[in-house]
Structures are given as structure tokens and as C-alpha cells.
Design a protein around this motif. Structure first.
Motif, PDB file in Angstrom:
ATOM      1  N   GLU A   1      -9.772  44.011  32.541  1.00  0.00           N
ATOM      2  CA  GLU A   1     -11.069  44.778  32.617  1.00  0.00           C
ATOM      3  C   GLU A   1     -11.444  44.363  34.178  1.00  0.00           C
ATOM      4  O   GLU A   1     -12.622  45.113  34.708  1.00  0.00           O
ATOM      5  N   LEU A   2     -10.660  43.712  35.148  1.00  0.00           N
ATOM      6  CA  LEU A   2     -11.127  43.576  36.590  1.00  0.00           C
ATOM      7  C   LEU A   2     -10.124  44.665  37.135  1.00  0.00           C
ATOM      8  O   LEU A   2     -10.052  44.637  38.534  1.00  0.00           O
ATOM      9  N   LEU A   3      -9.322  45.425  36.542  1.00  0.00           N
ATOM     10  CA  LEU A   3      -8.309  46.319  37.537  1.00  0.00           C
ATOM     11  C   LEU A   3      -9.174  47.426  38.335  1.00  0.00           C
ATOM     12  O   LEU A   3      -8.764  47.854  39.158  1.00  0.00           O
ATOM     13  N   SER A   4     -10.249  47.710  37.785  1.00  0.00           N
ATOM     14  CA  SER A   4     -11.085  48.619  38.677  1.00  0.00           C
ATOM     15  C   SER A   4     -12.361  48.091  39.432  1.00  0.00           C
ATOM     16  O   SER A   4     -13.265  48.764  39.961  1.00  0.00           O
ATOM     17  N   LEU A   5     -12.331  46.769  39.881  1.00  0.00           N
ATOM     18  CA  LEU A   5     -13.485  46.172  40.733  1.00  0.00           C
ATOM     19  C   LEU A   5     -13.683  47.211  41.869  1.00  0.00           C
ATOM     20  O   LEU A   5     -12.614  47.530  42.420  1.00  0.00           O
ATOM     21  N   PRO A   6     -14.814  47.280  42.164  1.00  0.00           N
ATOM     22  CA  PRO A   6     -15.236  48.147  43.523  1.00  0.00           C
ATOM     23  C   PRO A   6     -15.015  47.030  44.751  1.00  0.00           C
ATOM     24  O   PRO A   6     -15.949  46.969  45.697  1.00  0.00           O
ATOM     25  N   THR A   7     -13.889  46.503  44.881  1.00  0.00           N
ATOM     26  CA  THR A   7     -13.775  45.767  46.449  1.00  0.00           C
ATOM     27  C   THR A   7     -12.615  46.528  47.171  1.00  0.00           C
ATOM     28  O   THR A   7     -12.275  45.975  48.056  1.00  0.00           O
ATOM     29  N   ASN A   8     -12.346  47.711  46.672  1.00  0.00           N
ATOM     30  CA  ASN A   8     -11.364  48.383  47.216  1.00  0.00           C
ATOM     31  C   ASN A   8     -11.643  48.934  48.877  1.00  0.00           C
ATOM     32  O   ASN A   8     -12.825  49.132  49.020  1.00  0.00           O
ATOM     33  N   THR A   9     -10.645  48.870  49.711  1.00  0.00           N
ATOM     34  CA  THR A   9     -11.056  49.208  51.013  1.00  0.00           C
ATOM     35  C   THR A   9     -10.436  50.607  51.473  1.00  0.00           C
ATOM     36  O   THR A   9     -10.578  51.232  52.503  1.00  0.00           O
ATOM     37  N   VAL A  10      -9.781  51.277  50.208  1.00  0.00           N
ATOM     38  CA  VAL A  10      -9.454  52.646  50.420  1.00  0.00           C
ATOM     39  C   VAL A  10      -9.738  53.464  48.855  1.00  0.00           C
ATOM     40  O   VAL A  10      -9.911  52.318  47.989  1.00  0.00           O
ATOM     41  N   PRO A  11      -9.942  54.443  48.884  1.00  0.00           N
ATOM     42  CA  PRO A  11     -10.656  55.146  47.769  1.00  0.00           C
ATOM     43  C   PRO A  11      -9.474  55.124  46.575  1.00  0.00           C
ATOM     44  O   PRO A  11      -8.324  54.925  46.728  1.00  0.00           O
ATOM     45  N   TYR A  12      -9.961  54.919  45.344  1.00  0.00           N
ATOM     46  CA  TYR A  12      -9.025  54.980  44.151  1.00  0.00           C
ATOM     47  C   TYR A  12      -8.481  56.380  44.199  1.00  0.00           C
ATOM     48  O   TYR A  12      -9.103  57.362  44.433  1.00  0.00           O
ATOM     49  N   HIS A  13      -7.151  56.328  43.481  1.00  0.00           N
ATOM     50  CA  HIS A  13      -6.622  57.704  42.946  1.00  0.00           C
ATOM     51  C   HIS A  13      -7.431  58.464  42.100  1.00  0.00           C
ATOM     52  O   HIS A  13      -8.098  57.757  41.233  1.00  0.00           O
ATOM     53  N   PRO A  14      -7.606  59.864  42.047  1.00  0.00           N
ATOM     54  CA  PRO A  14      -8.409  60.554  41.197  1.00  0.00           C
ATOM     55  C   PRO A  14      -8.157  60.201  39.897  1.00  0.00           C
ATOM     56  O   PRO A  14      -8.952  60.198  38.826  1.00  0.00           O
ATOM     57  N   ALA A  15      -6.814  60.095  39.545  1.00  0.00           N
ATOM     58  CA  ALA A  15      -6.243  59.612  38.117  1.00  0.00           C
ATOM     59  C   ALA A  15      -6.530  58.352  37.619  1.00  0.00           C
ATOM     60  O   ALA A  15      -6.909  58.402  36.416  1.00  0.00           O
ATOM     61  N   ALA A  16      -6.667  57.380  38.749  1.00  0.00           N
ATOM     62  CA  ALA A  16      -7.080  56.214  38.234  1.00  0.00           C
ATOM     63  C   ALA A  16      -8.628  56.097  37.995  1.00  0.00           C
ATOM     64  O   ALA A  16      -9.079  55.472  36.942  1.00  0.00           O
ATOM     65  N   VAL A  17      -9.311  56.989  38.530  1.00  0.00           N
ATOM     66  CA  VAL A  17     -10.880  56.968  38.246  1.00  0.00           C
ATOM     67  C   VAL A  17     -10.940  57.399  36.878  1.00  0.00           C
ATOM     68  O   VAL A  17     -11.888  57.160  36.086  1.00  0.00           O
ATOM     69  N   ARG A  18     -10.281  58.582  36.320  1.00  0.00           N
ATOM     70  CA  ARG A  18     -10.344  59.139  35.194  1.00  0.00           C
ATOM     71  C   ARG A  18      -9.950  58.190  34.038  1.00  0.00           C
ATOM     72  O   ARG A  18     -10.359  58.065  33.000  1.00  0.00           O
ATOM     73  N   PHE A  19      -8.877  57.537  34.533  1.00  0.00           N
ATOM     74  CA  PHE A  19      -8.210  56.420  33.677  1.00  0.00           C
ATOM     75  C   PHE A  19      -9.482  55.308  33.386  1.00  0.00           C
ATOM     76  O   PHE A  19      -9.753  54.981  32.212  1.00  0.00           O
TER      77      PHE A  19
END
Length: 332
Positions: A295-313
Motif C-alpha cells: 500500500e506504500l508503493l505509490s507514496l507521493p514522495t517521488n522526485t521524478v514522475p511516475y510512469h503512466p502505466a504505474a499511475v493506471r496500475f
């Protein structure tokens, strides 16, 4: 006769196309890490084995001398995926290290936090970062640019400027701990709880301690404004870390599974789904990954964008929040 030859050619071309499609689908995945023996290499090997078993594709760990070497190769697609910290990948994405900005870098998943503290001799009398005024402190690593920035961010969050200490440059983490052990340094940055700290704690009379980040600037918002991707974490005493005898607030940043914007949505989804399913077992097999959770794989601590496929996932699993959307907008 012409029709028959044309038919044979068409069949051959179809067979070649089918073979190429199959070969592409089964193409080898390479996972970039730091050198053999490093934390990234160890964890990368575990992730590679899990992906290979799940995807039924060859997944190879490819070690490099450092993140600054393989991040451009990930961006270009020469290396499929990699393990990178928020500091390294964010700095390369923005062009902070004198490099051409690697704007095609993307994140597939946030994995776990790395904790970084300024270590001193326990008998030094220092307990807080602010106590280091006038001391010989490592502020730069010739082989790890991002960690020098992290040390300086910790100093600043703790109320000190670079001018308040006697700045020292060393090659890497080991050289910093060697200096602390030999008494030629007063403080050096180190990942909390790694073998180097255990060795130093056992070697130095009285052991070592990590300095606590305290004062008005000791907030997540402030340290992130100093160095994007950093935040504060409190480390509690633990049998696994004899050097921690009372709670201490240190710096932290996250480690990601990264890739290129050019990675196909199909491959990105397959890799992420495999990681998601394998994560519970990986956290059991690799102690540094204990803090990683599905449940923490998508935390918004990223310093570059998520891959579009990851966003949909993540959207499909109700793991993509309004905070994610706001954070993504700030990176573009």
C-alpha cells in the motif's frame, strides 16, 4: 507460379514477424544497481529473482560504480529498470549535478526509506547536530555527490551553515567512518544500522551515536525545501542497532524502482504487478526492505514522475490519491 511464390513469401514474413514479436515479449530485463556488495546490489538481486520467476523472462542484475553512471542508461532504455534514491534520481532529473537533465526518467514504485544520520563518537559529548559547530565534519563525498548534499541539508535543518563547521571531503562512506574511527574526523554521514556502523561501534572505545536533528528547522517541510526528497524519521532503540540507546531524529529519503518513459506500458505493468505480488516475500527475505509495503508503493514522495502505466496500475487499486495528483503536477 507468381501467386505461389508470393504466398510463400507472405507466410515466411508472417513467421519472422511472429518470431520477432515473441522475442520482443521475452526480451531480457536488466536491473541496474550500485556495485556488488552494496545494499542496492543485494536487494536488486532479490527483486530480479522474483521478477524472473514471475514473468518467466531473463532478468539480469547489472552493477555499476554509482547511480550517476547508470541513471542515463536507464533513461535511454539501455538498462530496463534500476534502484535509485530520491536524491540521486531527482538530482539527475533536474540536472543538479552538472549533468544534462534526465527528463525521461520515471518511477515505477516507491520501495523503502533509507535513514541517514551524522555519526560521532559516543564520548564526544555531541548529542544534537547543532553541537557540531567548529567540528571536522564530512560535507562532501567525491564518489557520491548526493550524499554530500544530504549531509549539508542535515546540518542546515539542525541550525548550522557550512561556514559553522570545518568541512571535509572524503571519497565515500567507508572513508568517512575510517576517519571517525581513527580520530581524524568528528562527524560523518552514514546510513543508519549498516555493517559499517556496527564495525565502528565495536571498534571505537565507547562506540558511536547518531546526532539528533533538532531546533526550529527540524521539520519535514524545511528539509525537503533544502533538498527535495528528504524528510525526518525518528529511530527507536533496537537490539539490531546497539548504537541507538535512545530515540534520535535523523534524515531519510526513499529508494525507488525506476525506469524510462520509453518503457512500454505492457512491460511496465508486468514488472510492477510482479513486484506487487512478490513484495510480501521480499520483505521477509531482505531485512532492509522490511518497511516496504504494497500500500506504500505509490507514496507521493517521488522526485521524478511516475510512469503512466504505474499511475493506471495504482488507480485501479485505489492507491492514487489527490496528493499524488498534486505532487505529479509539481514535477512536470
Amino acid at each position: 507460379m507468381i501467386k505461389r511464390n508470393f504466398a510463400r513469401t507472405a507466410i515466411a514474413m508472417a513467421a519472422v514477424f511472429g518470431f520477432c514479436t515473441l522475442a520482443s515479449a521475452q526480451a531480457r530485463i536488466t536491473l541496474g544497481t550500485n556495485p556488488q556488495g552494496s545494499l542496492y546490489y543485494t536487494i536488486g538481486s532479490g527483486i530480479a529473482a522474483a521478477l524472473q520467476e514471475s514473468l518467466n523472462r531473463q532478468v539480469t542484475v547489472q552493477p555499476f560504480s554509482g547511480s550517476s553512471v547508470y541513471i542515463p542508461l536507464i533513461e535511454s532504455g539501455e538498462v530496463s529498470i534500476g534502484l535509485n534514491s530520491a536524491l540521486d534520481v531527482g538530482g539527475m532529473y533536474r540536472g543538479d549535478f552538472g549533468n544534462e537533465a534526465n527528463k525521461d526518467m520515471r518511477v515505477l514504485a516507491r520501495l523503502f526509506p533509507l535513514r541517514l544520520g551524522l555519526a560521532v563518537r559516543a564520548n564526544s559529548g555531541f548529542t544534537d547536530v547543532a553541537d557540531l559547530k567548529g567540528s571536522r565534519t564530512v560535507t562532501k563525498y567525491s564518489s557520491i555527490a548526493s550524499l554530500g548534499l544530504a549531509n549539508r541539508a542535515i546540518l542546515q535543518a539542525g541550525g548550522l551553515s557550512l561556514e559553522d563547521v570545518k568541512p571535509v571531503t572524503v571519497a565515500g562512506l567507508k572513508q568517512g567512518m575510517d576517519g571517525l574511527t581513527e580520530g581524524t574526523l568528528d562527524a560523518t554521514g552514514i546510513a543508519v544500522g549498516i555493517p559499517l556502523t556496527q564495525q565502528a561501534h565495536a571498534t571505537i572505545p565507547g562506540g558511536i551515536r547518531y546526532l539528533s536533528i533538532t531546533g526550529e528547522g527540524a521539520t519535514d517541510e524545511n528539509i525537503d525545501s533544502i533538498l527535495p526528497g528528504m524528510y525526518l524519521l525518528t529511530v527507536a532503540p533496537s537490539a539490531r542497532m546497539p548504537e541507538v540507546t535512545e530515540p534520535v531524529t535523523v534524515g531519510a529519503y526513499d529508494v525507488y524502482l525506476t525506469t524510462s518513459a520509453s518503457l512500454s506500458d505492457e512491460d511496465a505493468t508486468a514488472i510492477l504487478a510482479s513486484l506487487y505480488d512478490s513484495l510480501p516475500q521480499l520483505t521477509k527475505d531482505y531485512p532492509p526492505m522490511r518497511a516496504a509495503k504494497q500500500e506504500l508503493l505509490s507514496l507521493p514522495t517521488n522526485t521524478v514522475p511516475y510512469h503512466p502505466a504505474a499511475v493506471r496500475f495504482f488507480e485501479e487499486r485505489d492507491m492514487w490519491t489527490e496528493d499524488n495528483k498534486k505532487h505529479e503536477a509539481s514535477l512536470n
